[in-house]
Design a protein around this motif. Structure first.
Motif, PDB file in Angstrom:
ATOM      1  N   ALA A  48       0.851  -1.190   0.000  1.00 50.82           N
ATOM      2  CA  ALA A  48       0.000   0.000   0.000  1.00 50.82           C
ATOM      3  C   ALA A  48       0.886   1.240   0.000  1.00 50.82           C
ATOM      4  CB  ALA A  48      -0.917   0.013   1.220  1.00 50.82           C
ATOM      5  N   GLY A  49       0.595   2.177  -0.873  1.00 50.94           N
ATOM      6  CA  GLY A  49       1.378   3.397  -0.938  1.00 50.94           C
ATOM      7  C   GLY A  49       2.408   3.381  -2.048  1.00 50.94           C
ATOM      8  N   SER A  50       2.644   2.224  -2.651  1.00 47.28           N
ATOM      9  CA  SER A  50       3.693   2.163  -3.667  1.00 47.28           C
ATOM     10  C   SER A  50       3.147   2.356  -5.080  1.00 47.28           C
ATOM     11  CB  SER A  50       4.447   0.832  -3.571  1.00 47.28           C
ATOM     12  OG  SER A  50       3.555  -0.246  -3.630  1.00 47.28           O
ATOM     13  N   ASN A  51       1.856   2.563  -5.202  1.00 48.49           N
ATOM     14  CA  ASN A  51       1.271   2.790  -6.526  1.00 48.49           C
ATOM     15  C   ASN A  51       0.837   4.246  -6.653  1.00 48.49           C
ATOM     16  OD1 ASN A  51       1.157  -0.106  -7.481  1.00 48.49           O
ATOM     17  ND2 ASN A  51       0.029  -0.230  -5.547  1.00 48.49           N
ATOM     18  N   ASP A  52       1.504   4.956  -7.505  1.00 49.87           N
ATOM     19  CA  ASP A  52       1.191   6.363  -7.671  1.00 49.87           C
ATOM     20  C   ASP A  52       0.187   6.499  -8.818  1.00 49.87           C
ATOM     21  OD1 ASP A  52       1.318   9.000  -7.110  1.00 49.87           O
ATOM     22  OD2 ASP A  52       3.128   9.385  -8.307  1.00 49.87           O
ATOM     23  N   VAL A  53      -1.072   6.270  -8.491  1.00 50.85           N
ATOM     24  CA  VAL A  53      -2.107   6.269  -9.525  1.00 50.85           C
ATOM     25  C   VAL A  53      -2.696   7.666  -9.643  1.00 50.85           C
ATOM     26  CG1 VAL A  53      -4.267   5.214 -10.278  1.00 50.85           C
ATOM     27  CG2 VAL A  53      -2.628   3.873  -8.960  1.00 50.85           C
ATOM     28  N   ARG A  54      -2.693   8.202 -10.848  1.00 47.59           N
ATOM     29  CA  ARG A  54      -3.305   9.507 -11.082  1.00 47.59           C
ATOM     30  C   ARG A  54      -4.611   9.324 -11.841  1.00 47.59           C
ATOM     31  NH1 ARG A  54       0.819  13.859 -11.052  1.00 47.59           N
ATOM     32  NH2 ARG A  54       2.596  12.937  -9.977  1.00 47.59           N
ATOM     33  N   MET A  55      -5.473  10.284 -11.695  1.00 46.41           N
ATOM     34  CA  MET A  55      -6.785  10.219 -12.353  1.00 46.41           C
ATOM     35  C   MET A  55      -6.626  10.028 -13.853  1.00 46.41           C
ATOM     36  SD  MET A  55      -9.589   9.997 -10.819  1.00 46.41           S
ATOM     37  CE  MET A  55     -10.637   9.150 -11.982  1.00 46.41           C
ATOM     38  N   ASN A  56      -5.600  10.623 -14.418  1.00 48.37           N
ATOM     39  CA  ASN A  56      -5.358  10.494 -15.852  1.00 48.37           C
ATOM     40  C   ASN A  56      -5.103   9.045 -16.267  1.00 48.37           C
ATOM     41  OD1 ASN A  56      -5.749  12.672 -17.385  1.00 48.37           O
ATOM     42  ND2 ASN A  56      -3.585  13.279 -17.573  1.00 48.37           N
ATOM     43  N   ASP A  57      -4.338   8.325 -15.420  1.00 39.14           N
ATOM     44  CA  ASP A  57      -4.085   6.906 -15.691  1.00 39.14           C
ATOM     45  C   ASP A  57      -5.414   6.163 -15.824  1.00 39.14           C
ATOM     46  OD1 ASP A  57      -1.227   6.912 -15.490  1.00 39.14           O
ATOM     47  OD2 ASP A  57      -1.427   7.062 -13.309  1.00 39.14           O
ATOM     48  N   ILE A  58      -6.301   6.456 -14.905  1.00 35.43           N
ATOM     49  CA  ILE A  58      -7.575   5.729 -14.862  1.00 35.43           C
ATOM     50  C   ILE A  58      -8.414   6.058 -16.098  1.00 35.43           C
ATOM     51  CG2 ILE A  58      -9.695   5.405 -13.520  1.00 35.43           C
ATOM     52  CD1 ILE A  58      -7.960   6.133 -11.018  1.00 35.43           C
ATOM     53  N   ILE A  59      -8.470   7.352 -16.421  1.00 30.46           N
ATOM     54  CA  ILE A  59      -9.253   7.771 -17.582  1.00 30.46           C
ATOM     55  C   ILE A  59      -8.687   7.159 -18.868  1.00 30.46           C
ATOM     56  CG2 ILE A  59      -9.866   9.817 -18.977  1.00 30.46           C
ATOM     57  CD1 ILE A  59      -9.902  11.324 -16.173  1.00 30.46           C
ATOM     58  N   GLU A  60      -7.370   6.989 -18.885  1.00 36.96           N
ATOM     59  CA  GLU A  60      -6.746   6.416 -20.082  1.00 36.96           C
ATOM     60  C   GLU A  60      -6.686   4.889 -20.044  1.00 36.96           C
ATOM     61  OE1 GLU A  60      -3.048   8.496 -20.402  1.00 36.96           O
ATOM     62  OE2 GLU A  60      -4.078  10.420 -20.683  1.00 36.96           O
ATOM     63  N   GLY A  61      -7.314   4.298 -19.049  1.00 39.25           N
ATOM     64  CA  GLY A  61      -7.460   2.837 -19.055  1.00 39.25           C
ATOM     65  C   GLY A  61      -6.375   2.061 -18.333  1.00 39.25           C
ATOM     66  N   ARG A  62      -5.549   2.764 -17.568  1.00 34.02           N
ATOM     67  CA  ARG A  62      -4.547   2.036 -16.790  1.00 34.02           C
ATOM     68  C   ARG A  62      -5.027   1.864 -15.343  1.00 34.02           C
ATOM     69  NH1 ARG A  62      -1.584   5.544 -19.960  1.00 34.02           N
ATOM     70  NH2 ARG A  62      -1.514   7.096 -18.302  1.00 34.02           N
ATOM     71  N   PHE A  63      -4.388   0.943 -14.631  1.00 37.15           N
ATOM     72  CA  PHE A  63      -4.739   0.653 -13.227  1.00 37.15           C
ATOM     73  C   PHE A  63      -6.264   0.442 -13.081  1.00 37.15           C
ATOM     74  CE2 PHE A  63      -0.589   2.918 -12.712  1.00 37.15           C
ATOM     75  CZ  PHE A  63       0.100   1.876 -12.130  1.00 37.15           C
ATOM     76  N   CYS A  64      -6.913   1.189 -12.187  1.00 39.53           N
ATOM     77  CA  CYS A  64      -8.362   1.008 -11.969  1.00 39.53           C
ATOM     78  C   CYS A  64      -9.135   1.090 -13.285  1.00 39.53           C
ATOM     79  CB  CYS A  64      -8.916   2.090 -11.039  1.00 39.53           C
ATOM     80  SG  CYS A  64      -7.843   2.541  -9.686  1.00 39.53           S
ATOM     81  N   GLY A  65      -8.576   1.908 -14.206  1.00 44.38           N
ATOM     82  CA  GLY A  65      -9.250   2.165 -15.473  1.00 44.38           C
ATOM     83  C   GLY A  65      -9.354   0.959 -16.388  1.00 44.38           C
TER      84      GLY A  65
END
Lengths: 128, 183
Positions: free
Chosen positions: A71-88
């Protein structure tokens, strides 16, 4: 009352007292992400492991999607998600709700620190 | 009349004891609005699935999420997806490893099967544990600090209060198994 009944009553009361007063508050494995959320004007994110692991095995996020397990080692930004990475990868309106539903993920109490909650004692020193 | 009352009380006490013994902790889950994490003033607490709704129907446990996750998967109570992409290679490995052979506690049986049903080999190998048997020194201190097994156990998988779930094999039994293997 007979001695037996008194003993039984005392035992009953003791057992009631010994039972846990209430459940753990945060659910085991809940993760709060608030490195940027509140600074950006939205609530912190609450990520429930229990909800996700009913639907996906750990390896989907921690192997295919590339989430590190600390926990804490993933620097997820909203942009990543919108572009389909990580949660996206899933939160795209097809597998799960799309990122426009801000409030469903950004659902935490204001002021929460980032970290993993509801657990026992394994965060270790300086883990976040 | 008195006898009836005392009998009733005794039965009640016995029932309470049985309940406490059988379950240890009565499984119960806080509603999201009361979990100290979700903002009760936000809309999500009325829209998201409640833990009790999802977890109360799964095999019960006395710790963590109060769910036996491995059992839930094995018995088909849940069918979590294994991969999102078709080309992802799903690897399941079935080999038990006996650990802590020289320790004071009972020997640990590490089941690769239960772990690889959930995880990929690369989640643990080789950065947490080398594949070669005995090559990685595993220590309870490190585990309790959230490293090695403690990366998951104590955070998302069953907690470190459940000693005997890992330390489950007597030394005599372990010796027997290892002798059988070497023959």
């Amino acid at each position: 009352m007979s001695a037996f009944a008194t003993t039984a009553a005392v035992v009953f009361a003791l057992v009631l007292l010994a039972l846990p007063a209430g459940p753990l508050r945060a659910e085991y494995g809940d993760v709060v992400l608030n490195r940027r959320a509140e600074a950006a004007g939205v609530r912190p994110v609450v990520f429930p492991h229990w909800f996700h692991r009913i639907r996906f095995r750990c390896k989907v996020c921690h192997f295919e999607l590339g989430f590190q397990m600390r926990a804490g080692s993933n620097d997820v930004r909203m942009n990543d998600i919108i572009e389909g990475r990580f949660c996206g990868m899933c939160h795209n309106g097809e597998i799960a709700w799309s990122p426009e539903n801000c409030d469903l993920c950004h659902s935490g109490k204001p002021g929460l620190p980032s970290g993993i909650f509801g657990g026992h004692e394994t965060n270790g020193p300086g883990r976040w | 009349m008195r006898r009836g009352l005392s009998g009733f009380l005794a039965a009640l006490g016995l029932l309470a004891l049985m309940a406490a013994g059988a379950f240890g902790q009565v499984p119960s889950w806080k509603p999201l609005a009361q979990d100290d994490l979700h903002d009760p003033a936000g809309p999500a607490v009325n829209l998201l699935q409640q833990p009790a709704a999802a977890l109360s129907v799964l095999p019960p446990d006395g710790a963590g999420n109060m769910v036996r996750w491995v059992k839930a998967l094995e018995e088909g109570h849940i069918q979590p997806r294994t991969a999102l992409r078709q080309q992802t290679k799903v690897q399941v490995y079935d080999k038990d490893v006996l650990l802590n052979l020289k320790g004071g506690m009972p020997v640990v049986r590490f089941p690769h099967k239960a772990h690889t049903e959930w995880l990929d080999c690369s989640n643990c190998h080789d950065h947490l544990f080398k594949k070669q048997a005995g090559a990685t020194k595993i220590s309870m201190f490190r585990i309790l600090s959230g490293e090695q097994c403690g990366l998951c156990h104590g955070a998302v998988s069953f907690p470190l209060t459940e000693c005997s779930r890992c330390h489950s094999v007597s030394h005599a039994q372990a010796r027997k198994e290892l002798e059988g293997q070497s023959r």
